[in-house]
Design a protein around this motif. Structure first.
Motif, mmCIF file in Angstrom:
data_model
loop_
_atom_site.group_PDB
_atom_site.id
_atom_site.type_symbol
_atom_site.label_atom_id
_atom_site.label_comp_id
_atom_site.label_asym_id
_atom_site.label_seq_id
_atom_site.Cartn_x
_atom_site.Cartn_y
_atom_site.Cartn_z
ATOM 1 N N SER A 1 0.827 -1.212 0.000
ATOM 2 C CA SER A 1 0.000 0.000 0.000
ATOM 3 C C SER A 1 0.855 1.253 0.000
ATOM 4 O O SER A 1 0.520 2.251 -0.656
ATOM 5 C CB SER A 1 -0.937 -0.018 1.208
ATOM 6 O OG SER A 1 -1.857 -1.082 1.124
ATOM 7 N N ARG B 1 -7.201 -1.581 -8.510
ATOM 8 C CA ARG B 1 -6.620 -2.795 -7.910
ATOM 9 C C ARG B 1 -7.549 -3.979 -8.122
ATOM 10 O O ARG B 1 -8.768 -3.830 -8.253
ATOM 11 C CB ARG B 1 -6.351 -2.596 -6.422
ATOM 12 C CG ARG B 1 -7.559 -2.166 -5.602
ATOM 13 C CD ARG B 1 -7.149 -1.951 -4.162
ATOM 14 N NE ARG B 1 -8.116 -1.175 -3.394
ATOM 15 C CZ ARG B 1 -7.855 -0.605 -2.231
ATOM 16 N NH1 ARG B 1 -6.651 -0.712 -1.690
ATOM 17 N NH2 ARG B 1 -8.774 0.077 -1.579
ATOM 18 N N SER C 1 -10.418 -4.100 -0.887
ATOM 19 C CA SER C 1 -9.946 -3.238 0.200
ATOM 20 C C SER C 1 -9.981 -3.996 1.524
ATOM 21 O O SER C 1 -10.814 -4.885 1.742
ATOM 22 C CB SER C 1 -10.838 -1.989 0.282
ATOM 23 O OG SER C 1 -10.608 -1.293 1.482
ATOM 24 N N ASP C 2 -9.055 -3.630 2.420
ATOM 25 C CA ASP C 2 -8.999 -4.280 3.735
ATOM 26 C C ASP C 2 -10.270 -4.066 4.552
ATOM 27 O O ASP C 2 -10.504 -4.770 5.527
ATOM 28 C CB ASP C 2 -7.806 -3.746 4.537
ATOM 29 C CG ASP C 2 -6.494 -4.327 4.048
ATOM 30 O OD1 ASP C 2 -6.521 -5.438 3.497
ATOM 31 O OD2 ASP C 2 -5.453 -3.663 4.213
ATOM 32 N N ASP D 1 -11.881 -0.053 -6.723
ATOM 33 C CA ASP D 1 -11.990 -1.400 -6.156
ATOM 34 C C ASP D 1 -12.812 -2.328 -7.034
ATOM 35 O O ASP D 1 -13.588 -1.905 -7.889
ATOM 36 C CB ASP D 1 -12.627 -1.322 -4.769
ATOM 37 C CG ASP D 1 -11.829 -0.450 -3.804
ATOM 38 O OD1 ASP D 1 -10.593 -0.575 -3.818
ATOM 39 O OD2 ASP D 1 -12.438 0.350 -3.072
ATOM 40 N N THR E 1 -1.932 -6.343 -4.932
ATOM 41 C CA THR E 1 -1.852 -6.671 -3.494
ATOM 42 C C THR E 1 -2.047 -5.467 -2.576
ATOM 43 O O THR E 1 -2.154 -5.653 -1.367
ATOM 44 C CB THR E 1 -0.488 -7.311 -3.151
ATOM 45 O OG1 THR E 1 0.556 -6.481 -3.662
ATOM 46 C CG2 THR E 1 -0.367 -8.705 -3.719
ATOM 47 N N ILE F 1 -7.451 -6.546 -5.926
ATOM 48 C CA ILE F 1 -7.581 -7.145 -4.601
ATOM 49 C C ILE F 1 -8.570 -6.280 -3.815
ATOM 50 O O ILE F 1 -8.549 -5.057 -3.946
ATOM 51 C CB ILE F 1 -6.218 -7.218 -3.869
ATOM 52 C CG1 ILE F 1 -6.369 -7.962 -2.532
ATOM 53 C CG2 ILE F 1 -5.615 -5.845 -3.671
ATOM 54 C CD1 ILE F 1 -5.040 -8.227 -1.839
ATOM 55 N N SER G 1 -3.922 -3.193 -0.489
ATOM 56 C CA SER G 1 -5.307 -3.313 -0.012
ATOM 57 C C SER G 1 -5.716 -2.224 0.972
ATOM 58 O O SER G 1 -6.793 -2.302 1.551
ATOM 59 C CB SER G 1 -5.498 -4.680 0.654
ATOM 60 O OG SER G 1 -4.543 -4.860 1.700
#
Length: 854
Positions: A162, A200, A204-205, A468, A183, A202, A185
């Motif tokens: 990040s 991205r 989001s966290d 996202d 990767t 992947i 996130s």
């Protein structure tokens, strides 16, 4: 050369150099001295042409990967240009990511549906897990290889972390060059105002933190320990986790943050905290290398009974799964993982790689040497990956690799949409390529990425929501094999906000299918409520039994609910049951006692009546008007008998009759006493000279009339009262308890007060008159007896009022009956006992002479 000059050489002359230095300096936290430069020359700096993987094409896509994990020592004097040095420590999985990009581009180049007639190339660099090299490689890509520094790379796939993604996105933002990470996130990267060119593949966290929060709520874990990386990754995740679980009553027993600079001491402290805590479920948001150190420390202090929840950063780490320490400390790990997928043909592609076919591929040559232990000139030509068991060739569950694959296809579809002819009649994917690839503008490509919507070769829909993609995760479980090692088992998946979980497939830390318990305090059983401990989190509480009349019918109730007035709590305080009607009955001890006393009083009164009737001609009976004596005895008998009406189940008619009978009987009784007292006074006054005619006003007729008048007044009061607002049978719900008293409720307190007040007025008048006549010169002065009887009568009824008001339920009725009986017995014995004594036991004194003696 200064930083300013160095960065200027990497940037096209049309971009202000001050802006570039400011962007890099702000992200890297460097103090850069700015200087004004009059002339900027565009020349390439330090691009290591032999440190990448290259393939020319009509359109070239850039790639940045952490192929090596050990950057060389660098000069920290940032006023000097840090020249590129080779990195070491070749990583297997990142190398697989590189060839996933290569494989996807080859698939697209062979496709007749996607970008027909356009060949895609690639320029792939190693960023060496170091943001500085990532910046240098990215600027080299967008700057091109010619002396004119023409932009030849319209899109870069990269930004492994990040932090790196933020730096690259800010630097590439002014040129509108899209950056697509596989990767990175951090939720911060979703901010389009700061990172408009970032995309991205992947999630989001935010989504994995929410997924873990939902798992914890689902399994009723309320006492959680947390170990997290001291960075945006860990701190943002724990913040979101707390927001999601706050309303569900989940508490954090502890939060340990790990600083990578002192990782050994940090994980030692965290391990001791885990050992000391009562939390049995531990949430870990950090990199797998930190987790490895943590497990080593837990193994040293023999902590093997904790249930770990893993973030996607380590939930699928092969390094941890293969570590013997992990199988002792972290059996049963439940984690969120990057969703897995398969790429048809990719394993065959990897196993057919050979450095002899690609002599310019430095990465493959070094990997070959690492796997087979020999340099290429010494190879005998028989080495092959076709039968090798190696993480590089493992393609059964592709996670980050698949993200890279998706990123390539997303870029290809955006290019296809950008270059296609605007023919609305053609189905999607069949549009002809009309625009020239050389004329691609990165900003146009970025716009097409934002509007992207296509179906992947695996049949999944793909589109961007801002930066996202829709959140999709796997839920994985670490389970022990018969050999004692750990294996990764898929037990569910996450699709957006929906969790699909096969609970029966989970093996927990205990080795069983029994869900572990992690609470600060055990859930309060039904019949109790939670009471928060002072100074402790809300998850730590005591269990307090519900008060009488309140219930809690479920486990873990925060409060007790009061039963409706017609109901009461059972003995266990778990249900409201109908209240039982209670009243003073003839069957209970108190009712039997009062009934016996009342009947006995009536019988004694009857006996006295019979004695007086038998001896009605004697002076003792005839004195003071025997007719009043008989009427007094009759009223006393009624007083005794009216108390029986108060016993038994109250009804509409019994409630009306009992008060009327009580009021009229006692007025009749007191009226007789009052008239008797007046007669005594009149008789002695008439004996004085000049008062001979006084008695003619108190003859038998006047006496009967007076008694009738006094009684009729009470009868009128009772008729008005009982007509307008009579007492009614009503349960006394205000008194707590399972049994509720059914009583005659006074609808009008005024009416009842008038009845009692009139009796009290007559009683006080009688007492006053009797007191005045107590010393008249007569051997048997009845006024003395009336005085004593009235004193007892008044004392009883004065004491009755507070006793009646303070007595609960049916005992108030018992108090009223007792007052009736006590006053009745007092009148009976005080007035008639002395007379009966003389009549029956001292007949010689029952003479007119003896009665008139002074």
């Amino acid at each position: 050369m200064s930083w300013f000059s160095w960065l200027s050489t990497l940037w096209p002359s049309s971009v202000p150099s001050l802006l570039l230095v400011g962007l890099v300096g702000r992200q890297l936290g460097l103090r850069v001295g700015l200087q004004v430069v009059q002339t900027v020359t565009c020349s390439q700096w330090g691009t290591p042409s032999d440190q990448g993987l290259f393939q020319d094409g009509d359109i070239v896509i850039g790639g940045l990967f952490n192929i090596y994990n050990k950057p060389p020592a660098i000069n920290h004097d940032f006023t000097q240009l840090p020249h590129y040095k080779s990195c070491t420590g070749l990583e297997d999985l990142p190398l697989q990511y590189v060839y996933a990009m290569v494989f996807a581009l080859e698939e697209i180049n062979h496709s007749t549906m996607l970008l027909p007639g356009v060949k895609l190339g690639y320029h792939i660099y190693d960023s060496c897990a170091f943001p500085l090299w990532a910046v240098q490689a990215a600027l080299s890509l967008v700057g091109g290889n010619s002396s004119s520094c023409a932009q030849s790379i319209p899109l870069i796939i990269g930004g492994d972390s990040s932090i790196t993604a933020q730096i690259l996105s800010r630097i590439l933002g002014p040129l509108s060059v899209p950056l697509m990470s596989y990767t990175a996130s951090c939720p911060c990267l979703s901010d389009r105002s700061q990172f408009p060119n970032f995309f991205r593949t992947i999630p989001s966290d935010i989504y994995q933190a929410r997924a873990i929060a939902q798992l914890i709520i689902h399994f009723n874990w309320t006492w959680i320990g947390a170990v997290l990386e001291n960075s945006d990754y860990g701190l943002t995740a724990i913040k979101i986790f707390q927001e999601e679980t706050q309303e569900a009553g989940v508490c954090l027993a502890f939060v340990e943050t790990l600083n990578r600079e002192n990782i050994v001491s940090e994980v030692r402290r965290a391990a001791l905290t885990i050992q000391a805590s009562t939390a049995r479920v531990i949430l870990v948001f950090t990199w797998y290398t930190d987790v490895r150190e943590l497990f080593l420390q837990l193994d040293k202090i023999n902590v093997t009974d904790r249930q770990f929840l893993a973030s996607e950063a380590w939930s699928t780490s092969g390094d941890l799964l293969q570590n013997p320490v992990t199988s002792k400390v972290a059996n049963g790990v439940l984690g969120v993982a990057i969703r897995s997928s398969s790429i048809p043909g990719f394993e065959h592609f990897l196993r057919n790689l050979n450095p002899s076919h690609c002599p310019s591929d430095k990465f493959l040559r070094e990997f070959w040497q690492k796997v087979f232990g020999s340099s290429l000139p010494l190879c005998n030509g028989t080495e092959s990956l076709k039968g090798a068991q190696h993480p590089f060739t493992e393609t059964s569950e592709l996670r980050v690799t698949y993200n890279v694959y998706l990123a390539v296809y997303a870029a290809a579809h955006a290019l296809h949409n950008l270059l296609s002819c605007p023919n609305r009649d053609s189905p999607p994917g069949n549009n002809l390529i009309c625009s020239l690839p050389k004329h691609i503008k990165p900003i146009e490509l970025m716009q097409h990425l934002g509007n992207l919507n296509f179906t992947t070769p695996q049949g999944e829909g793909f589109y961007f929501q801002g930066a996202d993609i829709p959140a999709k995760y796997d839920l994985v479980n670490w389970q022990k094999t018969p050999e004692g090692s750990l294996k990764l088992v898929l037990v569910g998946h996450v699709d957006g906000f929906d969790i699909h979980l096969n609970e029966s497939a989970i093996q927990w830390s205990s080795g069983s299918n029994q869900v572990p318990v992690s609470v600060c305090s055990e859930s309060c059983p039904p019949g109790t409520r939670m009471a928060t401990m002072k100074g402790e989190p809300v998850c730590c509480f005591d269990c307090i039994t519900c008060s009488a009349g309140e219930i809690s019918n479920k486990t873990g109730s925060p409060h007790c609910e009061r039963c409706p007035s017609e109901f009461w709590s059972n003995a266990n305080r778990t249900a409201c049951i109908p209240r039982q009607l209670d009243f003073l009955s003839f069957n209970e001890t108190l009712g039997i006692t009062l009934t016996t006393a009342a009947v006995s009083g009536a019988m004694v009164t009857t006996a006295v009546f019979v004695v007086f009737l038998y001896y009605r001609q004697t002076p003792m009976v005839r004195a003071n008007n025997s007719e009043l004596s008989f009427l007094l005895l009759l009223s006393l008998k009624l007083c005794f008998l009216c108390s029986l009406v108060f016993i038994g189940r109250p009804s509409v008619w019994s409630c009306r009759f009992q008060q009327a009978a009580f009021g009229i009987s006692f007025v009749l009784c007191v009226s007789c006493l009052q008239v008797k007292t007046i007669v005594v006074l009149a008789a002695f006054r008439s004996a004085r000279p000049g008062a001979e005619g006084l008695m003619k006003w108190f003859g038998p007729g006047q006496q009967r009339g007076s008694v009738c008048l006094f009684t009729c007044i009470q009868v009128i009061i009772c008729i008005i009262w009982l007509s307008l607002s009579p007492p009614v049978p009503q349960p006394d719900l205000d008194i707590p308890g399972l049994k509720v008293t059914l009583k005659c409720a006074m609808a009008s307190v005024v009416g009842f007060s008038l009845v009692l007040g009139y009796i009290g007025l007559l009683a006080c008048t009688s007492l006053l008159l009797a007191f005045l006549a107590r010393k008249l010169p007569d051997n048997f002065n009845e006024a003395k007896l009336i005085t004593f009887s009235m004193l007892i009568f008044c004392a009883v009824w004065v004491a009755f009022v507070p006793a009646y008001v303070s007595s609960p339920g049916k005992y108030a009725v018992a108090v009223e009956i007792f007052a009736i009986l006590a006053s009745s017995y007092g009148l009976l014995f005080c007035i008639f006992a002395p007379k009966c004594f003389i009549i029956l036991l001292r007949p010689e004194k029952n003479t007119k002479k003896n009665l008139m003696a002074r």
